[in-house]
Design a protein around this motif. Structure first.
Motif, PDB file in Angstrom:
ATOM      1  N   UNK A 140       0.808  -1.218   0.000  1.00 38.07           N
ATOM      2  CA  UNK A 140       0.000   0.000   0.000  1.00 38.07           C
ATOM      3  C   UNK A 140       0.845   1.273   0.000  1.00 38.07           C
ATOM      4  N   UNK A 141       1.675   1.491  -1.010  1.00 33.84           N
ATOM      5  CA  UNK A 141       2.451   2.728  -1.073  1.00 33.84           C
ATOM      6  C   UNK A 141       1.546   3.911  -1.427  1.00 33.84           C
ATOM      7  N   UNK A 142       2.033   5.141  -1.283  1.00 33.20           N
ATOM      8  CA  UNK A 142       1.228   6.321  -1.612  1.00 33.20           C
ATOM      9  C   UNK A 142       0.744   6.344  -3.064  1.00 33.20           C
ATOM     10  N   UNK A 143       1.512   5.763  -3.989  1.00 36.49           N
ATOM     11  CA  UNK A 143       1.106   5.753  -5.394  1.00 36.49           C
ATOM     12  C   UNK A 143      -0.118   4.882  -5.622  1.00 36.49           C
ATOM     13  N   UNK A 144      -0.429   3.985  -4.668  1.00 42.30           N
ATOM     14  CA  UNK A 144      -1.644   3.169  -4.736  1.00 42.30           C
ATOM     15  C   UNK A 144      -2.761   3.802  -3.924  1.00 42.30           C
ATOM     16  N   UNK A 145      -2.457   4.116  -2.639  1.00 42.73           N
ATOM     17  CA  UNK A 145      -3.555   4.631  -1.789  1.00 42.73           C
ATOM     18  C   UNK A 145      -4.031   6.001  -2.179  1.00 42.73           C
ATOM     19  N   UNK A 146      -3.115   6.893  -2.590  1.00 37.04           N
ATOM     20  CA  UNK A 146      -3.529   8.248  -2.959  1.00 37.04           C
ATOM     21  C   UNK A 146      -4.595   8.275  -4.046  1.00 37.04           C
ATOM     22  N   UNK A 147      -4.353   7.653  -5.202  1.00 32.11           N
ATOM     23  CA  UNK A 147      -5.375   7.624  -6.252  1.00 32.11           C
ATOM     24  C   UNK A 147      -6.666   6.935  -5.835  1.00 32.11           C
ATOM     25  N   UNK A 148      -6.574   5.893  -4.992  1.00 31.83           N
ATOM     26  CA  UNK A 148      -7.796   5.226  -4.526  1.00 31.83           C
ATOM     27  C   UNK A 148      -8.670   6.174  -3.705  1.00 31.83           C
ATOM     28  N   UNK A 149      -8.039   6.961  -2.842  1.00 36.56           N
ATOM     29  CA  UNK A 149      -8.794   7.921  -2.040  1.00 36.56           C
ATOM     30  C   UNK A 149      -9.391   9.006  -2.930  1.00 36.56           C
ATOM     31  N   UNK A 150      -8.646   9.443  -3.929  1.00 37.07           N
ATOM     32  CA  UNK A 150      -9.163  10.436  -4.880  1.00 37.07           C
ATOM     33  C   UNK A 150     -10.441   9.914  -5.538  1.00 37.07           C
ATOM     34  N   UNK A 201     -14.325  11.469  -6.039  1.00 40.35           N
ATOM     35  CA  UNK A 201     -14.800  11.791  -7.389  1.00 40.35           C
ATOM     36  C   UNK A 201     -16.034  10.976  -7.756  1.00 40.35           C
ATOM     37  N   UNK A 202     -16.044   9.702  -7.400  1.00 41.76           N
ATOM     38  CA  UNK A 202     -17.180   8.849  -7.749  1.00 41.76           C
ATOM     39  C   UNK A 202     -18.473   9.260  -7.058  1.00 41.76           C
ATOM     40  N   UNK A 203     -18.359  10.014  -5.973  1.00 43.16           N
ATOM     41  CA  UNK A 203     -19.542  10.439  -5.229  1.00 43.16           C
ATOM     42  C   UNK A 203     -20.042  11.821  -5.652  1.00 43.16           C
ATOM     43  N   UNK A 204     -19.272  12.516  -6.484  1.00 43.92           N
ATOM     44  CA  UNK A 204     -19.589  13.903  -6.823  1.00 43.92           C
ATOM     45  C   UNK A 204     -20.971  14.061  -7.452  1.00 43.92           C
ATOM     46  N   UNK A 205     -21.352  13.129  -8.310  1.00 44.06           N
ATOM     47  CA  UNK A 205     -22.640  13.239  -8.999  1.00 44.06           C
ATOM     48  C   UNK A 205     -23.824  13.251  -8.054  1.00 44.06           C
ATOM     49  N   UNK A 206     -23.792  12.396  -7.013  1.00 41.46           N
ATOM     50  CA  UNK A 206     -24.909  12.357  -6.069  1.00 41.46           C
ATOM     51  C   UNK A 206     -24.993  13.646  -5.269  1.00 41.46           C
ATOM     52  N   UNK A 207     -23.843  14.257  -4.968  1.00 43.57           N
ATOM     53  CA  UNK A 207     -23.849  15.534  -4.243  1.00 43.57           C
ATOM     54  C   UNK A 207     -24.534  16.621  -5.065  1.00 43.57           C
ATOM     55  N   UNK A 231     -13.314  17.060  -0.299  1.00 44.33           N
ATOM     56  CA  UNK A 231     -12.245  16.945   0.687  1.00 44.33           C
ATOM     57  C   UNK A 231     -11.661  15.535   0.708  1.00 44.33           C
ATOM     58  N   UNK A 232     -12.501  14.530   0.457  1.00 41.06           N
ATOM     59  CA  UNK A 232     -11.996  13.156   0.369  1.00 41.06           C
ATOM     60  C   UNK A 232     -10.998  13.048  -0.784  1.00 41.06           C
ATOM     61  N   UNK A 233     -11.387  13.597  -1.940  1.00 38.76           N
ATOM     62  CA  UNK A 233     -10.488  13.578  -3.095  1.00 38.76           C
ATOM     63  C   UNK A 233      -9.211  14.364  -2.806  1.00 38.76           C
ATOM     64  N   UNK A 234      -9.363  15.511  -2.137  1.00 36.87           N
ATOM     65  CA  UNK A 234      -8.199  16.335  -1.819  1.00 36.87           C
ATOM     66  C   UNK A 234      -7.252  15.623  -0.857  1.00 36.87           C
ATOM     67  N   UNK A 235      -7.804  14.792   0.025  1.00 35.55           N
ATOM     68  CA  UNK A 235      -6.971  14.014   0.937  1.00 35.55           C
ATOM     69  C   UNK A 235      -6.085  13.041   0.163  1.00 35.55           C
TER      70      UNK A 235
END
Length: 435
Positions: free
Chosen positions: A132-142, A146-152, A345-349
């Motif tokens: 779980x390096x940052x190159x894996x976890x970072x994009x997953x959190x992004x 992003x996937x939730x933006x439409x419902x918002x 903010x989730x994506x920004x994290x």
């Protein structure tokens, strides 16, 4: 290594019972807004769709927190509240199968925590965290954000004038707020927006008047199918890394190395079994709450006993159906405005995880991993990969592809360092060739 930091490590001795209870109230107040927001959001997926219960959620958060403190020997000042990472899973499963199957996915997710805890015990922390390096976890959190933006956006535009109010309040609180105002902007925005909604005549109080003051939460048993289980397991991968980050962050705040004592095996078992227990009762997945860590940092009250007070208070609040009816009367537009900010903010994290861990994008290995994760996470939401009766959606595909690519591609330029805590709350690594 533990470092003594000036603060209150024994609240009952240094503050007395009265002030300790007040500190517990403050911690309950800090987690409250975000914790109840998860079930509120699950009730906004569409007309006629019944989401998770706020009362059950509060009850499960309190019980899970008490369990966590039991399994970690009462050493870690952590509160377990509703995890936002699982909102994408709820959004995919609840409209199609119902909340019972969504909580089945929660039970499975907690089971994966237990498996990781066992692996860490057997293999050691560093070997497991190489996955779980940052190159894996970072994009997953992004992707989660992003996937939730439409419902918002859909929820906000049910009444866009009202939906703008919580966005403005959150911005004002975060930018110019002091003390607790800066720590609990979500709860403040919820209260202010609710008052504005009442003034605008946008709140229906019919269910509030008929609800009882005292009653048991509406528990339900989970159901299981392959789609819900796979979705829960996929999100759990990112959530477990977040858990590890949060444990290190609270350790940096209090000056104690919780990775060593009580150890990641115990903290993961506490979080994982607490999450599975929540799913068995009909509640959402839990996670270690950064909101409460922020209060710990602000007040310098490091005593875990204060968190146990907050847990008992959450259970007490869960026993009022009238309170839940008030929560369910919050207009959809208000939820849309709050989630508009939170999902961003989730994506920004995720972006922060990449930046603060100095992921090197001159290295094409990291570019490829991030590219595959992002395209998979967005693209396979529209066309799932189906193997037998199991459908792999965007987040599941992104997690699987990212972990596999990270394992097989040469040129790793990171190594996990359990003695170097970071404050991103998601992923921890230091640059350098892997040994």
């Amino acid at each position: 290594m533990s470092t003594k930091i000036t603060g209150i490590y024994d609240a009952r001795k240094e503050l007395g019972w009265g002030k300790s209870i007040i500190m517990g109230l403050q911690q309950c107040f800090a987690m409250f807004g975000a914790t109840i927001l998860v079930p509120v959001l699950t009730n906004s997926y569409g007309e006629g769709i019944v989401g998770l219960s706020a009362s059950v959620t509060l009850f499960c958060a309190g019980v899970a927190t008490l369990w966590f403190h039991f399994i970690t020997k009462g050493k870690v000042p952590v509160f377990l509240g509703s995890s936002f990472a699982f909102l994408g899973m709820y959004g995919a499963i609840i409209p199609q199968y119902g909340k019972e199957y969504a909580t089945g996915g929660v039970v499975a997710a907690g089971g994966l925590y237990v498996i990781l805890a066992i692996l860490i015990k057997v293999l050691g922390t560093k070997r497991v965290m190489k996955l779980f390096p940052p190159a894996v976890c970072g994009p997953l959190i992004i992707l989660i954000g992003i996937n939730l933006a439409g419902s918002a956006i859909d929820n906000l535009f049910t009444n866009w004038m009202l939906g703008i109010v919580p966005i403005l309040v959150i911005i004002i609180c975060n930018t110019w707020g002091k003390g607790m105002i800066k720590i609990i902007p979500v709860l403040i925005s919820l209260i202010v927006s609710y008052i504005v909604a009442i003034i605008m005549g946008a709140v229906d109080f019919s269910a509030v008047g008929s609800a009882n003051w005292v009653g048991l939460p509406n528990f339900h048993l989970p159901k299981f199918n392959a789609d819900a289980i796979v979705a829960g397991l996929a999100v759990a991968v990112a959530a477990m890394v977040e858990h590890i980050g949060d444990v290190m962050a609270i350790g940096a705040t209090t000056g104690k190395n919780y990775i060593a004592d009580p150890g990641l095996t115990r903290t993961l078992l506490g979080d994982g079994i607490g999450t599975s227990l929540a799913g068995l009762l009909g509640g959402p997945a839990n996670t270690t709450y950064s909101e409460n860590t922020g209060v710990v940092a602000l007040t310098r009250v490091f005593d875990p006993f204060v968190m146990r007070i907050a847990a008992v208070m959450a259970i007490i609040l869960s026993l009022s159906p009238k309170f839940e009816a008030v929560i369910n009367s919050i207009p959809t537009a208000v939820i849309g405005g709050i989630s508009f900010v939170l999902y961003g903010m989730i994506a920004a994290t995720g972006i922060r995880t990449i930046v603060e861990n100095q992921v090197d994008y001159v290295n094409m290995r990291n570019v490829l991993i991030t590219a595959i994760i992002l395209v998979s996470g967005l693209g396979f939401n529209h066309k799932n990969i189906v193997i037998g009766s199991v459908a792999f959606g965007g987040l599941a595909c992104a997690a699987v592809f990212g972990i596999i690519l990270n394992a097989i591609l040469p040129g790793k330029d990171y190594k996990f360092d359990e003695d170097k805590p970071d404050d991103t709350g998601v992923c921890f690594a230091v640059k350098g060739e892997e040994n």
